[in-house]
Design a protein around this motif. Structure first.
Motif, PDB file in Angstrom:
ATOM      1  N   LYS A   3       0.837  -1.196   0.000  1.00 34.54           N
ATOM      2  CA  LYS A   3       0.000   0.000   0.000  1.00 34.54           C
ATOM      3  C   LYS A   3       0.877   1.254   0.000  1.00 34.54           C
ATOM      4  N   GLU A 216      -7.830  -4.169   9.041  1.00 35.82           N
ATOM      5  CA  GLU A 216      -8.333  -3.428   7.876  1.00 35.82           C
ATOM      6  C   GLU A 216      -9.852  -3.305   7.852  1.00 35.82           C
ATOM      7  N   ASP A 217     -10.541  -4.277   8.462  1.00 34.72           N
ATOM      8  CA  ASP A 217     -12.001  -4.287   8.431  1.00 34.72           C
ATOM      9  C   ASP A 217     -12.558  -4.620   9.809  1.00 34.72           C
ATOM     10  N   LEU A 233     -13.647   0.131   7.189  1.00 35.13           N
ATOM     11  CA  LEU A 233     -13.682  -0.870   6.121  1.00 35.13           C
ATOM     12  C   LEU A 233     -12.624  -0.585   5.070  1.00 35.13           C
ATOM     13  N   LYS A 234     -12.002  -1.622   4.573  1.00 34.30           N
ATOM     14  CA  LYS A 234     -10.965  -1.469   3.546  1.00 34.30           C
ATOM     15  C   LYS A 234      -9.912  -0.448   3.952  1.00 34.30           C
ATOM     16  N   GLY A 235      -9.581  -0.427   5.245  1.00 36.51           N
ATOM     17  CA  GLY A 235      -8.516   0.446   5.713  1.00 36.51           C
ATOM     18  C   GLY A 235      -8.899   1.896   5.923  1.00 36.51           C
ATOM     19  N   TYR A 238     -15.800   4.470   7.124  1.00 35.98           N
ATOM     20  CA  TYR A 238     -16.896   4.513   6.169  1.00 35.98           C
ATOM     21  C   TYR A 238     -18.068   5.256   6.804  1.00 35.98           C
ATOM     22  N   SER A 325     -13.226  -8.613  10.228  1.00 44.75           N
ATOM     23  CA  SER A 325     -12.379  -9.562  10.951  1.00 44.75           C
ATOM     24  C   SER A 325     -12.566  -9.389  12.458  1.00 44.75           C
ATOM     25  N   GLN A 389      -7.204  10.801   3.997  1.00 48.52           N
ATOM     26  CA  GLN A 389      -8.338  10.083   4.606  1.00 48.52           C
ATOM     27  C   GLN A 389      -9.567  10.972   4.835  1.00 48.52           C
TER      28      GLN A 389
END
Ligand code: ZN
Length: 390
Positions: A3, A216-217, A233-235, A238, A325, A389
């Motif tokens: 990443k 990450e999630d 979510l996805k790093g 959200y 996770s 971000q």
């Protein structure tokens, strides 16, 4: 690590690219907690010359310092870079109907000052702004930190923050609708101010300095007088189309359940929030309720049992929908995790699909009531290291 390679901006030398790379290196130094210039070059794909120039700037500004030395692969041991503690700061305020919780964190994640101030009954936006101003002044005076060293102030509110206007669209517990505190607060404290939802702040705290640093999630569900969640979510955080993602307190878990403020029956909040448990158990305080459950009083044990099962049902829905996770249970939950966690987990196992359940865990948060204030303090610090971000 892949990443970081993608994020590093290799072309050109303009200010924007340089600032993005500077932020990226700071973030890597934060996550790795001690990293050499050579490692920074290999993580990002940037040249040794580029790394050297950016690190020189970071050292001069006091963002990082050189400490100890790492593993050598023969020859001289490389010097390690770490975030400089006690140099740059963020102020966080959790605005609650019952209290203000103000904290000062340094950009390395250390907590320098915190105070929970009981409410005085005035919760209008104007009164809140002046109370925050007074408490911040006290904090700066007691710590001796000069305002020039403060990166900004984050404010956590129990409501929906409009992503477009940055106003607080709706905060039922404060009885605020379309309230703007950002502008008035910036004038009052003379600092940039960021406003964010309370559960999102707690989620950021867990991700930045708690058990989810490398996750990450995950979803953090805050259990307090009400119930809300933050989705990571996805790093990244959200927030949904209009900023209200994570309103899990209104997931319906019992069709014939109690009436909710939203007009529906059996929302999670009407069964598993602290207020719901107190009402059901006819207890005067959550502390006395917990004591009664610990003493094994059957009526109160049954209330805790029902609240935990309802929570497990909502968690199972999130597990099936989002396949995270980890589900983190936060705010007041860690105080009574010993009484509830097993039932929550059993219910998730009973109801969730086997595949996503096998990949995840349900855990109490690393921080409690202070998490939203800490997360709010991280908001301006995060802008320094993860400006992309937002
Ligand atoms: Zn509801």
């Amino acid at each position: 690590m892949a990443k970081w390679r993608i994020m590093a901006k290799r072309t050109g030398n303009n200010r924007y690219l340089r600032e993005m790379n500077q932020a990226l290196l700071l973030d890597i130094i934060r996550v790795r907690e001690g990293v050499s210039r050579i490692a920074l070059a290999s993580f990002t794909g940037l040249s040794a010359t580029a790394i050297g120039a950016i690190v020189k700037g970071l050292l001069e500004e006091g963002y990082v310092h050189e400490t100890g030395s790492g593993e050598s692969s023969g020859g001289r041991k490389p010097v390690l870079l770490r975030l400089m503690p006690n140099r740059w700061f963020g102020i966080g305020v959790d605005v609650d109907a019952r209290f203000l919780y103000l904290s000062i964190l340094d950009h390395a994640g250390g907590v320098l000052w915190q105070r929970r101030q009981e409410g005085d009954g005035r919760v209008s936006p104007d009164a809140t702004v002046s109370r925050i101003g007074a408490l911040a002044t006290e904090a700066l005076r007691e710590t001796g930190i000069s305002k020039e060293k403060i990166l900004g102030m984050g404010v956590s509110v129990p409501g929906i923050v409009d992503r477009r206007t940055r106003n607080i669209a709706f905060a039922p517990n404060l009885a605020w609708t379309d309230a703007s505190i950002r502008g008035p607060l910036e004038t009052a404290v003379g600092l940039p101010v960021l406003v964010e939802n309370e559960s999102v702040c707690s989620t950021l705290c867990e991700q930045w300095m708690g058990s989810c640093r490398l996750v990450e999630d995950f979803v953090q569900i805050n259990i307090d007088t009400g119930i809300g969640a933050g989705l990571f979510l996805k790093g990244g955080l959200y927030r949904g189309t209009s900023g209200s993602a994570g309103e899990v307190g209104h997931i319906i878990v019992e069709d014939e359940g109690p009436l909710c403020t939203c007009g529906n029956h059996g929302c999670l909040e009407t069964l598993s929030s602290l207020d719901a448990m107190l009402r059901e158990a006819k207890a005067s305080s959550f502390e006395s309720f917990q004591a009664t459950v610990r003493a094994g009083e059957p009526g109160c044990v049954a209330v805790m049992e029902r609240a935990s099962r309802s929570l497990g049902r909502a968690v199972a829905m999130l597990v099936n929908t989002l396949n995270p996770s980890r589900i983190v249970l936060g705010k007041r939950f860690p105080e009574y995790a010993d009484l509830a966690l097993r039932t929550v987990r059993d219910e998730v196992e009973r109801l969730a699909l086997k595949w996503p359940f096998a990949q995840m865990e349900v855990v109490p948060a690393s921080f409690g009531e202070e998490s939203s204030s800490y997360g709010a303090a991280i908001l301006p610090i995060r802008q320094l290291m993860q400006p992309q971000q937002g």
